[in-house]
Design an enzyme around this catalytic site. Structure first.
Site, PDB file in Angstrom:
ATOM      1  N   TYR A   1       1.015  -1.217   0.034  1.00  0.00           N
ATOM      2  CA  TYR A   1      -0.002   0.124  -0.051  1.00  0.00           C
ATOM      3  C   TYR A   1       0.570   1.143  -0.122  1.00  0.00           C
ATOM      4  O   TYR A   1       1.871   1.142   0.786  1.00  0.00           O
ATOM      5  CB  TYR A   1      -0.987  -0.047   1.220  1.00  0.00           C
ATOM      6  CG  TYR A   1      -1.654   1.346   1.451  1.00  0.00           C
ATOM      7  CD1 TYR A   1      -3.033   1.466   0.960  1.00  0.00           C
ATOM      8  CD2 TYR A   1      -1.061   2.538   2.124  1.00  0.00           C
ATOM      9  CE1 TYR A   1      -3.601   2.660   1.176  1.00  0.00           C
ATOM     10  CE2 TYR A   1      -1.820   3.690   2.100  1.00  0.00           C
ATOM     11  CZ  TYR A   1      -3.208   3.662   1.500  1.00  0.00           C
ATOM     12  OH  TYR A   1      -3.563   4.935   1.890  1.00  0.00           O
TER      13      TYR A   1
ATOM     14  N   GLU B   1      -3.380   7.792  -4.188  1.00  0.00           N
ATOM     15  CA  GLU B   1      -3.117   6.473  -3.467  1.00  0.00           C
ATOM     16  C   GLU B   1      -3.170   5.285  -4.261  1.00  0.00           C
ATOM     17  O   GLU B   1      -3.875   4.948  -5.247  1.00  0.00           O
ATOM     18  CB  GLU B   1      -4.728   6.216  -2.523  1.00  0.00           C
ATOM     19  CG  GLU B   1      -4.657   5.154  -1.650  1.00  0.00           C
ATOM     20  CD  GLU B   1      -6.059   5.075  -0.866  1.00  0.00           C
ATOM     21  OE1 GLU B   1      -6.934   4.750  -1.625  1.00  0.00           O
ATOM     22  OE2 GLU B   1      -5.894   5.046   0.304  1.00  0.00           O
TER      23      GLU B   1
END
Ligand code: GDP
Ligand code: MN
Length: 409
Positions: free
Chosen positions: A131, A219
């Site tokens: 992530y 993101e």
């Protein structure tokens, strides 16, 4: 509410689709999972063939393009092992009402799919998902890179159950991202050799893309380490700072209004700050703070605000009329409370604006309560009371709230 308000209005943001976010990333040298966007199943098959020619891929992923994450969980991301699969999966996904944990129960209609190369081949066992996001930490007043070995999953869940697995790297605005910081990130993600080197490049290019586009968030979940140790972006969620879009005409053109609330889009065109809510009392207010206070008053009076609406400092007949149109689009609205403080703008002029707008629109089916306070408030009340329209006037906010209770009863 305050959180929502901050997110949407004080720091207005524009969202774009995954395929658009990836094209921005690629232009800054970030390696991505390659893909081609398609509007129809036929285009999807052509896209798959072209990708095969360009990348050699034999499998593809069909990915729904909507402004919401969690698409995989909702059935909006599917693996295709043949061109026939590409066709049938695209037929299934284009036009579907996709429900994900982020869309709300009504879901979002899918108009486009991204046909992407399969990057997990030849097997997920040799790949790793991370992530990574770059965002502005408003409390610190600095950009941060947030990252974790637990990619591909809901980052909120990781944050809740295993917060120690989320790392943060603060960027000093005076010097920007430093080489040692990118190396530390690669190290903390457990990478060595070629994968480590590739991650360092990835982080630097990602940060550059974020800064150069005036974004408020990039993101990437998941960032993938492929079986041959390349680092690439499989997904891209991008929030852009709307106030900086004038500097990026190419990105501004990526706006997809079909993904946005139609009433909010129309309000934006009349320079009104409008956020739709679920209640029954429409409100029209000048100034964001007063609008928030008015919503509280409506609740105290036993109603529920149907919207947040700031008409701005100069509430003219034209803006009042536009605001009426927008509020009345909502079938839940049973009454409208207009709350204006006449500081710069004179109350009698606003009152005249309300009367003119009312007459232009014709028959407004719900009662209107107008509270005008400040410069020329008494004259304004007189104008309204003598207009003969179905408009109740008040000077004290308490009286206005009581009127709301009365008309709702
Ligand atoms: P999201 O669910 O909206 O976040 O969409 P993503 O783009 O993150 O995709 C969801 C999931 O699909 C990823 O976490 C992967 O597990 C899977 N996925 C994405 N691309 C590929 C691919 O090329 N091959 C395979 N096998 N799975 C993929
Ligand atoms: Mn994702």
């Amino acid at each position: 509410m305050l959180r929502y308000f901050r997110k949407k209005k004080i720091y207005p943001q524009m969202n774009i689709h995954e395929y658009q976010g990836k094209s921005i990333l690629k232009s800054f040298g970030v390696r991505i999972q390659e893909g081609i966007v398609a509007d129809t199943p036929e285009q999807a098959v052509e896209a798959a063939k072209q990708l095969q020619a360009e990348t050699g891929t034999g499998w593809w992923v069909v990915k729904a393009q909507i402004h919401a994450g969690g698409r995989g969980k909702g059935g909006g991301v599917k693996l295709a092992k043949s061109l026939d699969d590409v066709k049938s999966l695209s037929e299934q996904i284009i036009g579907m009402q996709l429900i994900t944990p982020q869309t709300g129960p009504q879901g979002k209609k899918v108009n486009k799919v991204l046909i992407a190369q399969d990057v997990y081949y030849p097997g997920e066992s040799k790949t790793s998902e991370f992530y990574m996001s770059v965002l502005l930490d408003r409390a610190k007043g600095r950009n941060i890179i947030m990252y974790s070995t637990e990619g591909g999953m809901d980052i909120e869940e990781v944050a809740e159950h295993t917060p120690e697995k989320i790392f943060k790297e603060e960027i000093d605005p005076k010097v920007g991202l430093q080489g040692f910081q990118a190396r530390k990130i690669a190290f903390n993600l457990g990478l060595s050799g070629d994968a480590h080197k590739d991650m360092v490049k990835f982080v630097a290019a990602l940060y550059k893309a974020y800064e150069a586009t005036d974004s408020s968030m990039f993101e990437i979940n998941p960032v993938l380490k492929t079986s041959d140790n390349k680092i690439l972006a499989v997904d891209a969620k991008v929030n852009l700072d709307e106030n900086a879009l004038y500097r990026h005409a190419d990105i501004a053109a990526m706006r997809d209004e079909s993904e946005e609330d139609p009433t909010e889009v129309e309000a934006g065109k009349s320079s009104l700050n409008y956020v739709k809510l679920d209640g029954n009392v429409g409100c029209m207010v000048n100034g964001a703070g007063l609008a928030m206070a008015t919503m509280d008053i409506i609740k105290l009076a036993g109603g529920e605000p149907a919207n947040f609406l700031d008409v701005g400092g100069t509430a003219s007949a034209k803006t009042v009329e536009a605001a009426f149109h927008i509020i009345l689009k909502d079938p839940n609205v049973k009454a409208i409370l207009i709350n204006i403080f006449g500081g710069i703008v004179r109350c009698d002029r606003v009152a005249q604006g309300v009367i003119d707008a009312y007459q232009n629109i014709g028959n407004i089916p719900v009662p209107i309560i107008v509270r005008l306070q400040g410069t020329n408030a008494v004259e304004a009340k007189k104008l309204i009371d003598e207009s003969g329209l179905k408009v109740y006037s008040a000077i004290q906010l308490k009286d206005a709230a009581e009127l709301v209770t009365k008309v709702l009863a």
